[in-house]
Scaffold this motif. Structure first.
Motif, short mmCIF file in Angstrom:
data_model
loop_
_atom_site.label_atom_id
_atom_site.label_comp_id
_atom_site.label_asym_id
_atom_site.label_seq_id
_atom_site.Cartn_x
_atom_site.Cartn_y
_atom_site.Cartn_z
N UNK A 1 -9.90 2.32 -5.75
CA UNK A 1 -9.92 1.16 -5.14
C UNK A 1 -8.61 0.72 -4.53
N UNK A 2 -7.53 1.50 -4.36
CA UNK A 2 -6.34 1.02 -3.82
C UNK A 2 -5.57 -0.19 -4.47
N UNK A 3 -5.81 -0.06 -5.52
CA UNK A 3 -5.13 -1.43 -6.68
C UNK A 3 -3.76 -1.29 -6.42
N UNK A 4 -3.03 -2.53 -5.99
CA UNK A 4 -1.62 -2.47 -5.95
C UNK A 4 -0.76 -2.72 -7.22
N UNK A 5 -1.01 -1.72 -8.05
CA UNK A 5 -0.53 -1.63 -9.41
C UNK A 5 0.28 -0.71 -9.98
N UNK A 6 0.81 -0.19 -8.76
CA UNK A 6 1.75 1.16 -9.18
C UNK A 6 3.40 0.77 -8.99
N UNK A 7 4.28 1.31 -10.06
CA UNK A 7 5.46 1.38 -9.69
C UNK A 7 5.65 3.26 -9.34
N UNK B 1 0.67 -1.25 0.02
CA UNK B 1 0.10 -0.01 0.08
C UNK B 1 0.76 1.38 -0.22
N UNK B 2 0.16 2.39 -0.62
CA UNK B 2 1.00 3.74 -0.78
C UNK B 2 0.00 4.80 0.03
N UNK C 1 15.81 15.12 -11.70
CA UNK C 1 15.19 13.97 -11.74
C UNK C 1 15.54 12.62 -10.87
N UNK C 2 16.47 13.22 -10.06
CA UNK C 2 17.01 11.84 -9.36
C UNK C 2 15.62 11.37 -8.39
N UNK C 3 15.73 10.08 -8.23
CA UNK C 3 14.33 9.50 -7.47
C UNK C 3 14.55 8.24 -6.74
N UNK C 4 13.73 8.22 -5.96
CA UNK C 4 13.19 6.93 -5.18
C UNK C 4 12.21 6.31 -5.75
N UNK C 5 12.11 4.82 -5.81
CA UNK C 5 11.48 3.91 -6.34
C UNK C 5 11.12 2.67 -5.50
N UNK C 6 9.64 2.28 -5.33
CA UNK C 6 9.22 1.05 -4.73
C UNK C 6 7.92 0.73 -5.47
N UNK C 7 7.53 -0.60 -5.25
CA UNK C 7 6.29 -1.01 -5.63
C UNK C 7 5.21 -0.65 -4.54
N UNK C 8 4.05 -0.06 -5.12
CA UNK C 8 3.05 0.24 -4.31
C UNK C 8 1.56 0.37 -4.87
N UNK C 9 0.74 1.17 -4.59
CA UNK C 9 -0.82 1.20 -4.83
C UNK C 9 -1.08 2.55 -5.29
N UNK C 10 -2.41 2.53 -5.65
CA UNK C 10 -3.14 3.94 -5.74
C UNK C 10 -3.35 4.28 -4.37
N UNK D 1 0.46 0.54 -13.88
CA UNK D 1 0.75 1.96 -13.61
C UNK D 1 1.98 2.39 -12.98
N UNK D 2 2.56 3.56 -13.64
CA UNK D 2 3.70 4.30 -13.06
C UNK D 2 3.20 5.54 -12.73
N UNK D 3 3.42 6.30 -11.50
CA UNK D 3 3.16 7.46 -11.19
C UNK D 3 4.35 8.11 -10.73
N UNK D 4 4.46 9.24 -11.20
CA UNK D 4 5.69 10.10 -10.97
C UNK D 4 5.04 11.17 -9.93
N UNK D 5 5.81 11.40 -8.83
CA UNK D 5 5.25 12.13 -7.40
C UNK D 5 6.33 13.25 -7.36
#
Length: 263
Positions: free
Chosen positions: A203-209, A29-30, A190-199, A142-146
Motif C-alpha cells: 500500500x505504499x505507506x509513507x512510514x519508512x526511515x 515516496x520511495x 556500514x556507511x549509509x545515506x538516510x531519508x524519510x520515505x515509503x514502502x 518501519x526502518x528498511x536497510x537497503x
C-alpha cells in the motif's frame, strides 16, 4: 485494477498503482535517486548498530512479487538501532528486487547508476507499536536497510537462499527455512545515506526511515539467474511469467533531504 492484483506488468505495474493507491503520488515516496553530491553529511548521525547475533529465520516464500525470508516476530534478538533511528526496530523479513536477464534492477539508484539487485531488510518499531501491521501504517513505524547487489564473484552466503529458490518457484509456495542469519549478507562498511520515505510496493505507506548502505555486496551472474527462475504465477496458472523487473522506478524527491553518515 483491483488492490489485490497489482504487479509489475504493463497493465498493473508501478505507473498504474496510483489508481488504487493515491498515496503513490505523495510527497515521501520511495525509492529515489540518491545524488551523492547533493546528500548532506550529518555529523550527528551515529553508526547504525545491527544486533543479529541470535537471529533466526523461519520460512522462505514466493509472494507473487518477490522471494521473502521471514523471521520470528517476537524476536528481541534481531534489531537495528542508532543512526537516524530514535527507537529499536525489530527484523520482520527481507526480500529482493531485480531486473531481467542482462538488465539491472535495483530500486534506489545512486547518481543515476542502477545495480543488479537490491536487498531490503524490513524492521518495525516494536517499542511503540503492538504489531507489524500497526507499525507499517505509522509515520515512524518501519526502518528498511537497503543493500545493493552488484555483479562480480560468487557470494557464498547467498547460496543458502539461491539453492532454496527452486522449492518456492510458484506464487504462494512457502517452505521452512530455519537458522539463516542475514548478518552474512552485510558489506564490510556500514556507511549509509538516510531519508524519510515509503514502502516501494502497495500500500505504499509513507512510514519508512530508509537506510541505504553505500557499499554493495557482490553476486555472480549465475546466482542472479536463479532469482529469475521464480514465477509471478501460481502452479495452476497457464500463463506463466518469470519473475523479473520487480522494481519500482525512482520517485520525485519533493524537497526531502538525503543525509549521509560519511563525508
Amino acid at each position: 485494477m483491483t488492490g489485490h492484483h497489482w504487479g509489475y506488468g504493463k497493465d498493473n505495474g508501478p505507473s498504474e498503482w496510483h489508481k488504487d493507491y493515491p498515496i503513490a503520488e505523495g510527497n515521501h515516496q520511495s525509492p529515489i535517486d540518491i545524488v551523492p553530491a547533493e546528500a548532506v553529511f550529518d555529523a550527528r548521525l551515529s553508526p547504525i548498530s545491527l544486533c543479529y547475533n541470535n537471529c533466526t529465520s523461519v520460512s522462505i516464500s514466493n509472494n507473487g512479487h518477490s522471494v521473502v525470508v521471514e523471521f520470528t516476530d517476537s524476536d528481541e534478538r534481531s534489531v537495528i538501532q542508532g543512526g537516524p533511528l530514535e527507537d529499536m526496530y525489530r527484523l520482520k523479513q527481507f526480500h529482493f528486487h531485480w531486473g531481467g536477464k542482462g538488465c539491472r534492477g535495483s530500486e534506489h539508484t545512486v547518481g543515476g547508476k542502477t545495480y543488479a539487485s537490491e536487498l531490503h531488510l524490513v524492521h518495525w518499531n516494536a517499542i511503540k507499536y503492538k504489531s507489524f501491521g500497526e507499525a507499517a501504517a505509522a509515520p515512524d513505524g518501519l526502518a528498511v536497510l537497503a543493500i545493493f547487489l552488484e555483479l562480480g564473484d560468487v557470494h557464498r552466503a547467498l547460496h543458502q537462499i539461491t539453492d532454496a529458490l527452486y522449492m518456492v518457484k510458484f506464487k504462494g509456495s512457502v517452505i521452512n527455512f530455519k537458522g539463516f542469519n542475514p548478518k552474512c549478507l552485510l558489506p564490510n562498511s556500514l556507511e549509509y545515506w538516510t531519508y524519510p520515505g515509503s514502502l516501494t510496493t502497495p500500500p505504499l505507506y509513507e512510514s519508512v526511515t530508509w537506510i541505504v548502505l553505500k557499499e554493495p555486496i557482490y553476486v555472480s551472474d549465475k546466482q542472479m539467474g536463479k532469482f529469475r527462475t521464480l514465477l509471478f504465477n501460481g502452479e495452476e496458472d497457464d500463463d506463466r511469467k518469470h519473475m523479473e523487473n520487480n522494481f519500482r522506478p525512482p520517485q520525485p524527491l519533493k524537497g526531502r533531504t538525503v543525509r549521509a553518515s560519511f563525508e
